[in-house]
Motif scaffolding. Structure first.
Motif, PDB file in Angstrom:
ATOM      1  N   GLY A  32       1.116  -1.509  -0.281  1.00  0.00           N
ATOM      2  CA  GLY A  32      -0.307  -0.191   0.366  1.00  0.00           C
ATOM      3  C   GLY A  32       1.226   1.824  -0.301  1.00  0.00           C
ATOM      4  N   ALA A  33       2.511   1.574  -0.292  1.00  0.00           N
ATOM      5  CA  ALA A  33       3.245   2.697  -0.221  1.00  0.00           C
ATOM      6  C   ALA A  33       2.857   2.730  -1.284  1.00  0.00           C
ATOM      7  CB  ALA A  33       4.278   2.069   0.241  1.00  0.00           C
ATOM      8  N   ASP A  34       2.798   4.262  -1.134  1.00  0.00           N
ATOM      9  CA  ASP A  34       2.174   5.069  -2.336  1.00  0.00           C
ATOM     10  C   ASP A  34       3.774   5.152  -3.475  1.00  0.00           C
ATOM     11  OD1 ASP A  34      -0.454   5.779  -2.729  1.00  0.00           O
ATOM     12  OD2 ASP A  34       0.041   6.367  -0.504  1.00  0.00           O
ATOM     13  N   ASP A  35       4.877   5.449  -3.122  1.00  0.00           N
ATOM     14  CA  ASP A  35       5.853   5.434  -3.838  1.00  0.00           C
ATOM     15  C   ASP A  35       7.147   5.372  -2.648  1.00  0.00           C
ATOM     16  OD1 ASP A  35       7.740   6.455  -5.803  1.00  0.00           O
ATOM     17  OD2 ASP A  35       7.572   8.579  -5.003  1.00  0.00           O
ATOM     18  N   TYR A  36       8.478   5.326  -2.969  1.00  0.00           N
ATOM     19  CA  TYR A  36       9.947   5.354  -2.719  1.00  0.00           C
ATOM     20  C   TYR A  36      10.767   5.727  -3.582  1.00  0.00           C
ATOM     21  CZ  TYR A  36      11.704   2.643  -6.375  1.00  0.00           C
ATOM     22  OH  TYR A  36      11.786   1.907  -7.975  1.00  0.00           O
ATOM     23  N   ILE A  37      11.685   6.188  -1.964  1.00  0.00           N
ATOM     24  CA  ILE A  37      13.201   6.704  -2.703  1.00  0.00           C
ATOM     25  C   ILE A  37      14.118   5.780  -1.156  1.00  0.00           C
ATOM     26  CG2 ILE A  37      12.588   8.471  -0.649  1.00  0.00           C
ATOM     27  CD1 ILE A  37      14.110  10.417  -2.416  1.00  0.00           C
ATOM     28  N   THR A  38      14.627   5.606  -2.020  1.00  0.00           N
ATOM     29  CA  THR A  38      15.941   4.308  -1.688  1.00  0.00           C
ATOM     30  C   THR A  38      17.230   5.865  -1.224  1.00  0.00           C
ATOM     31  OG1 THR A  38      17.445   4.754  -4.283  1.00  0.00           O
ATOM     32  CG2 THR A  38      15.851   3.022  -3.671  1.00  0.00           C
ATOM     33  N   LYS A  39      18.197   5.652  -0.266  1.00  0.00           N
ATOM     34  CA  LYS A  39      19.073   6.078   0.109  1.00  0.00           C
ATOM     35  C   LYS A  39      20.573   5.620  -0.225  1.00  0.00           C
ATOM     36  CE  LYS A  39      17.560   5.717   5.038  1.00  0.00           C
ATOM     37  NZ  LYS A  39      17.946   4.869   6.839  1.00  0.00           N
ATOM     38  N   PRO A  40      21.111   6.604  -0.678  1.00  0.00           N
ATOM     39  CA  PRO A  40      21.817   7.605  -0.105  1.00  0.00           C
ATOM     40  C   PRO A  40      20.420   8.732  -0.576  1.00  0.00           C
ATOM     41  CG  PRO A  40      22.959   7.389  -1.408  1.00  0.00           C
ATOM     42  CD  PRO A  40      22.489   6.394  -1.327  1.00  0.00           C
ATOM     43  N   PHE A  41      19.863  10.010  -0.519  1.00  0.00           N
ATOM     44  CA  PHE A  41      18.859  10.978  -1.133  1.00  0.00           C
ATOM     45  C   PHE A  41      19.381  12.320  -1.604  1.00  0.00           C
ATOM     46  CE2 PHE A  41      16.383   9.714   2.431  1.00  0.00           C
ATOM     47  CZ  PHE A  41      16.739  10.930   2.935  1.00  0.00           C
ATOM     48  N   LYS A  42      18.630  12.989  -1.424  1.00  0.00           N
ATOM     49  CA  LYS A  42      19.137  14.693  -1.710  1.00  0.00           C
ATOM     50  C   LYS A  42      17.465  14.956  -1.198  1.00  0.00           C
ATOM     51  CE  LYS A  42      21.960  14.640  -6.462  1.00  0.00           C
ATOM     52  NZ  LYS A  42      21.593  15.811  -7.510  1.00  0.00           N
ATOM     53  N   PRO A  43      18.023  15.735  -0.074  1.00  0.00           N
ATOM     54  CA  PRO A  43      16.860  16.050   0.755  1.00  0.00           C
ATOM     55  C   PRO A  43      16.035  17.051  -0.284  1.00  0.00           C
ATOM     56  CG  PRO A  43      18.622  16.684   1.665  1.00  0.00           C
ATOM     57  CD  PRO A  43      19.549  15.722   0.801  1.00  0.00           C
ATOM     58  N   LEU A  44      16.297  17.488  -1.109  1.00  0.00           N
ATOM     59  CA  LEU A  44      15.156  18.804  -1.725  1.00  0.00           C
ATOM     60  C   LEU A  44      14.492  17.612  -2.396  1.00  0.00           C
ATOM     61  CD1 LEU A  44      17.575  21.719  -3.004  1.00  0.00           C
ATOM     62  CD2 LEU A  44      15.845  21.409  -1.320  1.00  0.00           C
TER      63      LEU A  44
END
Length: 228
Positions: free
Chosen positions: A94-106
């Motif tokens: 049910g998650a809508d999206d993902y972002i992987t580490k490391p990522f840019k804060p902006l």
């Protein structure tokens, strides 16, 4: 003001995320372990949850599952795992999206804003509110509820958005890239697997035979369409 919940056990990362979000005008709470994150996620008044998967105590996958059963708000997974199976599992819960580490804060801030904007637009636009009924399937945009043969089908935010978008454009074929850009808004290589997972979950919920779907058809080599 939108309030965001960050569930993250690495203090430096959580504080960095909080600082950038607060600069952007959000109110932010932090939960440092799974149990606290689940409790706040279920009972707090949040507009979105940023959820790390590797947590002490209760894991992110279980937190996502339990929150999604009770609440209909955007969930953004943050993970150090880049394996497809982990991403697919999170999206399937049910998650809508993902972002992987490391990522840019902006980038994180941009994704949070985009999900909130789409969610508010999709639930608040009176011009798009309507009732679609076809072959026992009823999609009520006003209440964001779906019924199949008079039995309610529980969908996640993105599952509903995807089903509704296909249904209001019947017989039109959309590629995974088109659907991803329209509903997620991020043109990142490989992220179209998000669409594949959501189509599969939708079919499991509304199709009598997922191998021979009567609502959401696959047009091989082209994409998907809602058949009327």
């Amino acid at each position: 003001m939108n309030r965001i919940l960050i569930v993250e056990d690495e203090t430096a990362i959580a504080e960095l995320e909080r600082d950038y979000l607060e600069i952007s005008g959000f109110q932010v709470d932090i939960a440092a372990d799974g149990g606290e994150g689940l409790n706040k996620g279920l009972h707090g008044n949040y507009s979105q949850i940023i959820l790390d998967l590797m947590l002490p105590g209760l894991g992110g996958f279980e937190i996502c599952r339990q929150i999604r059963e009770k609440r209909d708000i955007p969930i953004l997974m943050v993970t150090a795992k880049k394996e497809d199976i982990d991403i697919i599992r999170g999206l399937g819960l049910g998650a809508d999206d993902y972002i992987t580490k490391p990522f840019k804060p902006l980038e994180l801030v941009a994704r949070v804003k985009a999900h909130l904007a789409r969610y508010e637009r999709l639930i608040g636009s009176k011009d798009e509110r309507e009732l679609i009924v076809i072959r026992g399937l009823m999609i009520d945009y006003d209440s964001r509820r779906v019924f199949l043969n008079d039995q309610e089908v529980l969908l996640t935010t993105k599952e509903f958005d995807l089903l509704h978008y296909l249904a209001v454009n019947p017989n039109r074929v959309f590629s995974k890239d088109q659907l991803f850009e329209k509903l997620w808004g991020f043109d990142a290589v490989g992220d179209t697997q998000t669409v594949t997972v959501h189509i599969r979950k939708l079919r499991e919920k509304i199709e009598a035979d997922t191998e021979n779907p009567q609502y959401i058809e696959t047009v091989w080599g082209a994409g998907y369409r809602f058949r009327i």
